[in-house]
Each structure stands twice: as C-alpha cells, then as structure tokens.
Design a protein around this motif. Structure first.
Motif, PDB file in Angstrom:
ATOM      1  N   ALA A 109       0.831  -1.208   0.000  1.00  0.00           N
ATOM      2  CA  ALA A 109       0.000   0.000   0.000  1.00  0.00           C
ATOM      3  C   ALA A 109       0.864   1.256   0.000  1.00  0.00           C
ATOM      4  N   ALA A 110       1.963   1.244   0.756  1.00  0.00           N
ATOM      5  CA  ALA A 110       2.838   2.413   0.843  1.00  0.00           C
ATOM      6  C   ALA A 110       3.541   2.686  -0.485  1.00  0.00           C
ATOM      7  N   VAL A 111       4.061   1.646  -1.111  1.00  0.00           N
ATOM      8  CA  VAL A 111       4.747   1.815  -2.400  1.00  0.00           C
ATOM      9  C   VAL A 111       3.757   2.283  -3.455  1.00  0.00           C
ATOM     10  N   LEU A 112       2.564   1.688  -3.457  1.00  0.00           N
ATOM     11  CA  LEU A 112       1.538   2.105  -4.414  1.00  0.00           C
ATOM     12  C   LEU A 112       1.185   3.572  -4.212  1.00  0.00           C
ATOM     13  N   GLY A 113       1.001   3.983  -2.946  1.00  0.00           N
ATOM     14  CA  GLY A 113       0.644   5.364  -2.661  1.00  0.00           C
ATOM     15  C   GLY A 113       1.729   6.345  -3.047  1.00  0.00           C
ATOM     16  N   ALA A 114       2.973   6.052  -2.661  1.00  0.00           N
ATOM     17  CA  ALA A 114       4.091   6.952  -2.967  1.00  0.00           C
ATOM     18  C   ALA A 114       4.333   7.031  -4.470  1.00  0.00           C
ATOM     19  N   ASN A 115       4.290   5.889  -5.133  1.00  0.00           N
ATOM     20  CA  ASN A 115       4.489   5.862  -6.578  1.00  0.00           C
ATOM     21  C   ASN A 115       3.399   6.657  -7.290  1.00  0.00           C
ATOM     22  N   ASP A 116       2.158   6.463  -6.867  1.00  0.00           N
ATOM     23  CA  ASP A 116       1.047   7.189  -7.469  1.00  0.00           C
ATOM     24  C   ASP A 116       1.147   8.680  -7.175  1.00  0.00           C
ATOM     25  N   GLY A 117       1.594   9.018  -5.948  1.00  0.00           N
ATOM     26  CA  GLY A 117       1.746  10.423  -5.593  1.00  0.00           C
ATOM     27  C   GLY A 117       2.775  11.124  -6.456  1.00  0.00           C
ATOM     28  N   ILE A 118       3.928  10.497  -6.613  1.00  0.00           N
ATOM     29  CA  ILE A 118       4.997  11.094  -7.426  1.00  0.00           C
ATOM     30  C   ILE A 118       4.561  11.239  -8.877  1.00  0.00           C
ATOM     31  N   ILE A 119       4.061  10.140  -9.448  1.00  0.00           N
ATOM     32  CA  ILE A 119       3.719  10.140 -10.869  1.00  0.00           C
ATOM     33  C   ILE A 119       2.498  11.015 -11.153  1.00  0.00           C
ATOM     34  N   SER A 120       1.461  10.907 -10.316  1.00  0.00           N
ATOM     35  CA  SER A 120       0.239  11.675 -10.559  1.00  0.00           C
ATOM     36  C   SER A 120       0.481  13.174 -10.490  1.00  0.00           C
ATOM     37  N   MET A 169      -0.653 -13.395   8.993  1.00  0.00           N
ATOM     38  CA  MET A 169       0.355 -12.550   8.368  1.00  0.00           C
ATOM     39  C   MET A 169      -0.168 -11.869   7.113  1.00  0.00           C
ATOM     40  N   HIS A 170      -1.019 -12.587   6.347  1.00  0.00           N
ATOM     41  CA  HIS A 170      -1.514 -12.057   5.078  1.00  0.00           C
ATOM     42  C   HIS A 170      -2.947 -11.559   5.162  1.00  0.00           C
ATOM     43  N   GLN A 171      -3.549 -11.618   6.335  1.00  0.00           N
ATOM     44  CA  GLN A 171      -4.943 -11.203   6.465  1.00  0.00           C
ATOM     45  C   GLN A 171      -5.084  -9.711   6.165  1.00  0.00           C
ATOM     46  N   ALA A 172      -6.129  -9.387   5.433  1.00  0.00           N
ATOM     47  CA  ALA A 172      -6.350  -8.005   5.014  1.00  0.00           C
ATOM     48  C   ALA A 172      -6.607  -7.092   6.213  1.00  0.00           C
ATOM     49  N   LYS A 173      -5.990  -5.897   6.191  1.00  0.00           N
ATOM     50  CA  LYS A 173      -6.170  -4.922   7.262  1.00  0.00           C
ATOM     51  C   LYS A 173      -6.508  -3.570   6.628  1.00  0.00           C
ATOM     52  N   PRO A 174      -7.802  -3.250   6.520  1.00  0.00           N
ATOM     53  CA  PRO A 174      -8.244  -2.058   5.797  1.00  0.00           C
ATOM     54  C   PRO A 174      -7.648  -0.751   6.310  1.00  0.00           C
ATOM     55  N   LEU A 175      -7.688  -0.523   7.619  1.00  0.00           N
ATOM     56  CA  LEU A 175      -7.197   0.745   8.163  1.00  0.00           C
ATOM     57  C   LEU A 175      -5.699   0.908   7.936  1.00  0.00           C
ATOM     58  N   GLN A 176      -4.944  -0.162   8.117  1.00  0.00           N
ATOM     59  CA  GLN A 176      -3.505  -0.111   7.900  1.00  0.00           C
ATOM     60  C   GLN A 176      -3.200   0.221   6.439  1.00  0.00           C
ATOM     61  N   ALA A 177      -3.890  -0.427   5.522  1.00  0.00           N
ATOM     62  CA  ALA A 177      -3.674  -0.187   4.094  1.00  0.00           C
ATOM     63  C   ALA A 177      -4.061   1.236   3.704  1.00  0.00           C
ATOM     64  N   ALA A 178      -5.206   1.723   4.224  1.00  0.00           N
ATOM     65  CA  ALA A 178      -5.672   3.073   3.898  1.00  0.00           C
ATOM     66  C   ALA A 178      -4.700   4.129   4.412  1.00  0.00           C
ATOM     67  N   LEU A 179      -4.242   3.984   5.648  1.00  0.00           N
ATOM     68  CA  LEU A 179      -3.320   4.946   6.240  1.00  0.00           C
ATOM     69  C   LEU A 179      -1.988   4.952   5.502  1.00  0.00           C
ATOM     70  N   ALA A 180      -1.447   3.765   5.239  1.00  0.00           N
ATOM     71  CA  ALA A 180      -0.160   3.669   4.550  1.00  0.00           C
ATOM     72  C   ALA A 180      -0.245   4.272   3.156  1.00  0.00           C
ATOM     73  N   SER A 181      -1.335   4.002   2.453  1.00  0.00           N
ATOM     74  CA  SER A 181      -1.494   4.504   1.094  1.00  0.00           C
ATOM     75  C   SER A 181      -1.676   6.013   1.050  1.00  0.00           C
ATOM     76  N   GLY A 182      -2.545   6.545   1.929  1.00  0.00           N
ATOM     77  CA  GLY A 182      -2.804   7.986   1.942  1.00  0.00           C
ATOM     78  C   GLY A 182      -1.588   8.796   2.341  1.00  0.00           C
ATOM     79  N   VAL A 183      -0.917   8.386   3.420  1.00  0.00           N
ATOM     80  CA  VAL A 183       0.280   9.100   3.890  1.00  0.00           C
ATOM     81  C   VAL A 183       1.391   9.027   2.850  1.00  0.00           C
ATOM     82  N   ALA A 184       1.561   7.849   2.242  1.00  0.00           N
ATOM     83  CA  ALA A 184       2.605   7.685   1.236  1.00  0.00           C
ATOM     84  C   ALA A 184       2.327   8.534   0.001  1.00  0.00           C
ATOM     85  N   PHE A 185       1.043   8.666  -0.363  1.00  0.00           N
ATOM     86  CA  PHE A 185       0.692   9.508  -1.518  1.00  0.00           C
ATOM     87  C   PHE A 185       1.102  10.957  -1.255  1.00  0.00           C
ATOM     88  N   VAL A 186       0.790  11.450  -0.060  1.00  0.00           N
ATOM     89  CA  VAL A 186       1.153  12.828   0.292  1.00  0.00           C
ATOM     90  C   VAL A 186       2.670  12.993   0.279  1.00  0.00           C
TER      91      VAL A 186
END
Length: 238
Positions: free
Chosen positions: A26-37, A147-164
């Motif tokens: 989620a963090a890599v996706l967010g940061a990558n999208d933030g930079i490119i977008s 270990m692989h169970q989905a965690k919505p809040l963690q993914a949302a926070l990591a993605s949003g912060v990384a995008f910024v």
C-alpha cells in the motif's frame, strides 16, 4: 542460514520480509502514485501555462484529492477482501460442524498433495483438527493466515500518507523551478524521486534493487510523457 537454538519462531519470521507485504504494498503504491500523478499533472498544466500559479494550484488540488482517493480506495477494496475472508471462514466453520469427517479427509488430501504419505497426512490432519480444526482449515484449505490477512485501516493509512509524501516532492519542484524550465526540472527530479522510491521499497522488501528502480522509472517517465503530450496537443495557454 544458521538458526540459533534459542531463537523463537516469531523472531525467526522477523528475519524475513513477507510480514511487511501488506503495508509495504500500500505504501509503495501510494508513494508511486503520488509522485507520478502530481508530476504528470504538473507537467500537463505547465506545458499549457506561462506562469507557475496555475501549476501550483493544480498540484495542490491534486495532492489533496489524490491522497483522499487513495486512502478511500484502499480502505474500500481491502474491506471487501476482509468481508470475503470472513464469509469464507464462517462457511468453513459451518461445514466443520455439519461434515467433520469430510473436512478431515479434505485436510488430509491437502497435506498428501504437498508431499506427505497418505498415512502421515491423515495423522497430521487428525492432530491439527484436535488442536484447532477451524484454524487448520482456514490456513491450509482457504490460504488465509494472520500474516496475510487483510487490514483495511492499515492499508488506507499507509497509502494515503505515502501519496502525500510522494506528491509533495514534485510540488516542491514546481515552487522552486524557473517558469520556462518547469517541465525539465520536473522530469529530472521525478526520475530521481522514483529511483529513490524503487531503492527504498526494494531495500525494505529484500528484493532486487536495480530491477525495482528501472521498473518505477520506466513507468513514471511514460506517464509524464503522455500527460505532457496532452498538454501540447490542446495547447491552451493559461
């Protein structure tokens, strides 16, 4: 790898990188999208503008909207995955209650297909069923682990912060770049930022660094080039 005798299973897992996969993705996706977008948006507006003000306004709006969109999108998509996992677990619990012998046989067949002998597979299935029947089926039949169970809040926070974090970098470039050379500065700095992202994401995930850097740079350059082309084609001076 040499494993010390007193090392625990939990500590052993920490020596690997797979436990970081949820938030790192989620963090890599967010940061990558933030930079490119933001870079692509800035380049597209800059090619049709004679001043920096419209570019700054567009990137600021894009930064806010993009961060909220990424966080909301991650939360909704991962929540859907969580709902599906919960539904499967509930269904599995019902099947264990109604058809315990059938479920035991399924579990034994799973272990047999993984390489155990028929008798050994059945013995393992019986012992795991006695210990935690639902846990064994959720893990080995459904493939759902903690270990692989989905965690919505963690993914949302990591993605949003990384995008910024990613989007602020090209935005700062727009602030300080000369008006007539904004596109050039954006191209150069964005390639540099993407290279850093590729390096740190590969380092954090224990992957091949060179491959990660090349991958993000190629796709980032392509996105900016196409956006700049749109700006030139329309050619509206702001």
């Amino acid at each position: 790898m040499i494993v010390e005798k007193n090392i625990t299973y939990e500590n052993y897992l920490q020596q690997h990188y797979i436990h970081r996969s949820n938030w790192l993705r989620a963090a890599v996706l967010g940061a990558n999208d933030g930079i490119i977008s933001i870079s692509s948006l800035a380049v597209g507006v800059a090619t049709a503008s004679q001043t920096n003000e419209p570019v700054i306004l567009a990137t600021l709006a894009g930064l806010v909207a993009g961060a909220l969109s990424m966080a909301a999108g991650e939360y909704v998509s991962v929540s859907s995955q969580t709902d599906m996992e919960k539904a499967d677990i509930k269904r599995e619990a019902k099947e264990l209650e109604e058809l315990p012998e059938v479920e035991l046989q399924i579990l034994a067949e799973i272990y047999e297909h993984r390489g155990l002998k028929k008798e050994t597979a059945m013995q393992v299935a019986k012992e795991l069923t006695e210990h935690d029947a639902l846990g064994a089926h959720v893990r080995d039949e459904l493939g759902i682990t903690e270990m692989h169970q989905a965690k919505p809040l963690q993914a949302a926070l990591a993605s949003g912060v990384a995008f910024v974090a990613g989007g602020i970098l090209p935005m700062l470039t727009v602030f300080f770049a000369p008006v007539n050379q904004t596109e050039i500065y954006l191209y150069v700095t964005t390639v540099f930022f993407l290279g850093l992202l590729g390096y740190f994401s590969a380092k954090t995930g224990g992957a091949a660094i060179t491959k990660a850097i090349i991958r993000v740079i190629i796709w980032g350059t392509l996105a900016m080039g196409l956006t700049a082309l749109v700006g030139y084609l329309f050619g509206v001076q702001v």
